[in-house]
Design a protein around this motif. Structure first.
Motif, mmCIF file in Angstrom:
data_model
loop_
_atom_site.group_PDB
_atom_site.id
_atom_site.type_symbol
_atom_site.label_atom_id
_atom_site.label_comp_id
_atom_site.label_asym_id
_atom_site.label_seq_id
_atom_site.Cartn_x
_atom_site.Cartn_y
_atom_site.Cartn_z
ATOM 1 N N ASP A 1 1.783 1.967 -3.512
ATOM 2 C CA ASP A 1 0.595 2.455 -4.203
ATOM 3 C C ASP A 1 0.412 3.944 -3.943
ATOM 4 O O ASP A 1 0.155 4.725 -4.858
ATOM 5 C CB ASP A 1 -0.641 1.714 -3.666
ATOM 6 C CG ASP A 1 -1.163 0.702 -4.676
ATOM 7 O OD1 ASP A 1 -0.794 0.831 -5.855
ATOM 8 O OD2 ASP A 1 -1.931 -0.180 -4.277
ATOM 9 N N GLU A 2 0.535 4.302 -2.683
ATOM 10 C CA GLU A 2 0.347 5.701 -2.276
ATOM 11 C C GLU A 2 1.403 6.593 -2.941
ATOM 12 O O GLU A 2 1.093 7.666 -3.458
ATOM 13 C CB GLU A 2 0.425 5.799 -0.744
ATOM 14 C CG GLU A 2 0.212 7.192 -0.167
ATOM 15 C CD GLU A 2 -1.107 7.831 -0.629
ATOM 16 O OE1 GLU A 2 -1.148 9.073 -0.707
ATOM 17 O OE2 GLU A 2 -2.068 7.100 -0.949
ATOM 18 N N PRO B 1 0.812 -1.221 0.000
ATOM 19 C CA PRO B 1 0.000 0.000 0.000
ATOM 20 C C PRO B 1 0.846 1.272 0.000
ATOM 21 O O PRO B 1 0.456 2.272 -0.600
ATOM 22 C CB PRO B 1 -0.830 -0.117 1.280
ATOM 23 C CG PRO B 1 -0.291 -1.248 2.046
ATOM 24 C CD PRO B 1 0.532 -2.085 1.138
#
Lengths: 244, 95
Positions: A72-73, A69
Motif C-alpha cells: 500500500d505504502e 501495508p
C-alpha cells in the motif's frame, strides 16, 4: 456389486495380509498386537505432521499480512511521484497476496479437519487395541487351539477393519499435507525473494523503480526538514540580535 | 447388521433402514459408473446420514466385524476410483 461390498473387499484384502502370516494362534495374536501398536505410533506421527504443516501455513499467513501495508505504502509513494503504472503494479501484487491469503485460510481449515479426523481415528483404534490386548490374553489362557482360531478370527477381523480404516485416514492426511507443503514452498519462495517480486517477470526492475521513488521521497522529506530547521535557526538568530 | 462408515466408526442398523441403505448403495454405484461426482457425493452422504440417524453407535472398544462398509463420504471421484482400483488407497503400513 454395490459400493459397500466393494469397500468391504478392499478393506478385507488389506487386513488379510496381516492375518496370513502365521498359523500358530499365539504367534498370530502377538504379531497382530505388535502391528496395532505400530499403527498407533503412525497415527500419532501423522497428527504431528499435520500440526507442523498447519503451523507453517499460519506463519506464511502472518508474513503475507505484513506485506499488505508495505505494498500500500509503495503504491502511495508511486502515485505521489506521478507513476501510476508503478502504483498499479504494487496494487496488483497486493491483490495477489490477498488471493494467497484466502487460499491459505482454506488450506489451514482443511488441515485442521484432517487433524481432527486423525485424532478421532487414534481414539477409536486405541480403545480397540486395548480391548484386543485383554481378549488376546483370555484367548491364550482359556481356549484350545481349534477354538482359539475361531475367536481370533473374529477379534482379528474386527480390529483389522479398524486398522485399515486408520491406515486410510493416515494416507489421506499425508497426501493432503504433501500437496499443501508443495504449495507452501512455492509461496515461501515468492515471499522470501522480496515483496512477491517473482510475480511479474519485470519484478526486479519494478522493485528498483519503486525503491528509487521511495528513496526520492525520503530525500525530499529530509530536504524539507533541513530547510525547516535552517529557517527556524535563522529566525532564532534574528530574534537574538533584536533582543541584544 | 453392523455397518462401518470409514473414517467414522461402526453402527448397528436394523429394519427398513437396511433395505433403504442397499437401495442408496446401488444408486451410488451407478453414479460412480457414470462418473457423476455430484450424485455420488449426494448418495454417499445420504447413506452415512441414514446410518447415523437410524443406527445405534457401537462402543469404540467393540471388536465386532462389520457386515458392510460405507466408503468415506468426503473422497473426490478420482480418490474413489483409486480406492477401488487394484492398488487401492490404503498403504501397507509395515515398517
Amino acid at each position: 456389486m454395490g459400493l459397500m461390498s466393494r469397500t468391504s473387499a478392499v478393506i478385507k484384502a488389506w487386513y488379510s495380509k496381516l492375518l496370513d502370516r502365521s498359523e500358530d494362534p499365539e504367534t498370530m495374536l502377538d504379531y497382530s498386537y505388535e502391528r496395532q501398536l505400530e499403527l498407533l505410533q503412525n497415527v500419532k506421527k501423522g497428527i504431528a505432521d499435520v500440526v507442523t504443516a498447519k503451523k507453517r501455513l499460519e506463519l506464511q499467513t502472518k508474513k503475507l499480512e505484513t506485506e499488505l501495508p508495505k505494498l500500500d505504502e509503495q503504491a502511495r509513494q508511486a502515485l505521489g511521484a506521478n507513476r501510476e503504472d508503478l502504483a498499479r503494479a504494487a496494487l496488483e501484487r497486493k491483490a495477489f497476496a490477498q488471493q494467497q491469503l484466502q487460499s491459505l485460510d482454506q488450506q489451514i481449515e482443511d488441515l485442521a479437519a484432517q487433524q481432527a479426523k486423525l485424532a478421532d481415528s487414534e481414539k477409536r483404534l486405541s480403545a480397540k487395541v486395548e480391548a484386543f490386548r485383554t481378549q488376546k490374553e483370555t484367548i491364550k489362557a482359556q481356549y484350545s487351539a481349534a477354538e482359539a482360531q475361531v475367536k481370533i478370527g473374529e477379534a482379528a477381523t474386527g480390529i483389522g477393519e479398524e486398522m485399515a480404516d486408520t491406515g486410510l485416514a493416515i494416507q489421506r492426511a499425508q497426501d493432503k499435507t504433501e500437496q499443501m507443503q508443495a504449495r507452501a514452498a512455492a509461496v515461501d519462495e515468492l515471499v522470501d525473494s522480496g515483496t512477491l517480486e517473482d510475480y511479474t517477470s519485470s519484478g526486479t526492475q519494478l522493485d528498483r523503480e519503486l525503491a528509487q521513488i521511495s528513496a526520492q521521497s525520503q530525500v525530499d522529506a529530509d530536504l524539507e526538514r533541513l530547510k525547516g530547521e535552517l529557517a527556524a535557526g535563522g529566525q532564532q538568530k534574528e530574534l537574538e540580535k533584536e533582543t541584544k | 447388521m453392523i455397518v462401518r462408515i470409514l473414517g467414522e466408526g461402526q453402527y448397528r442398523l436394523e429394519g427398513d433402514a437396511v433395505g433403504r441403505l442397499n437401495e442408496l448403495d446401488d444408486r451410488a454405484q451407478e453414479a460412480l459408473e457414470r462418473d457423476d461426482e455430484g450424485e455420488l457425493d449426494r448418495y454417499l452422504e445420504e447413506m452415512a446420514s441414514l446410518v447415523r440417524r437410524g443406527g445405534e453407535r457401537l462402543s469404540d472398544d467393540d471388536l465386532s466385524p462389520s457386515d458392510v462398509i460405507v466408503p468415506p463420504i468426503d473422497m473426490t471421484l478420482a480418490e474413489t476410483k483409486s480406492f477401488f482400483s487394484d492398488e487401492g488407497l490404503i498403504p501397507d503400513v509395515s515398517p
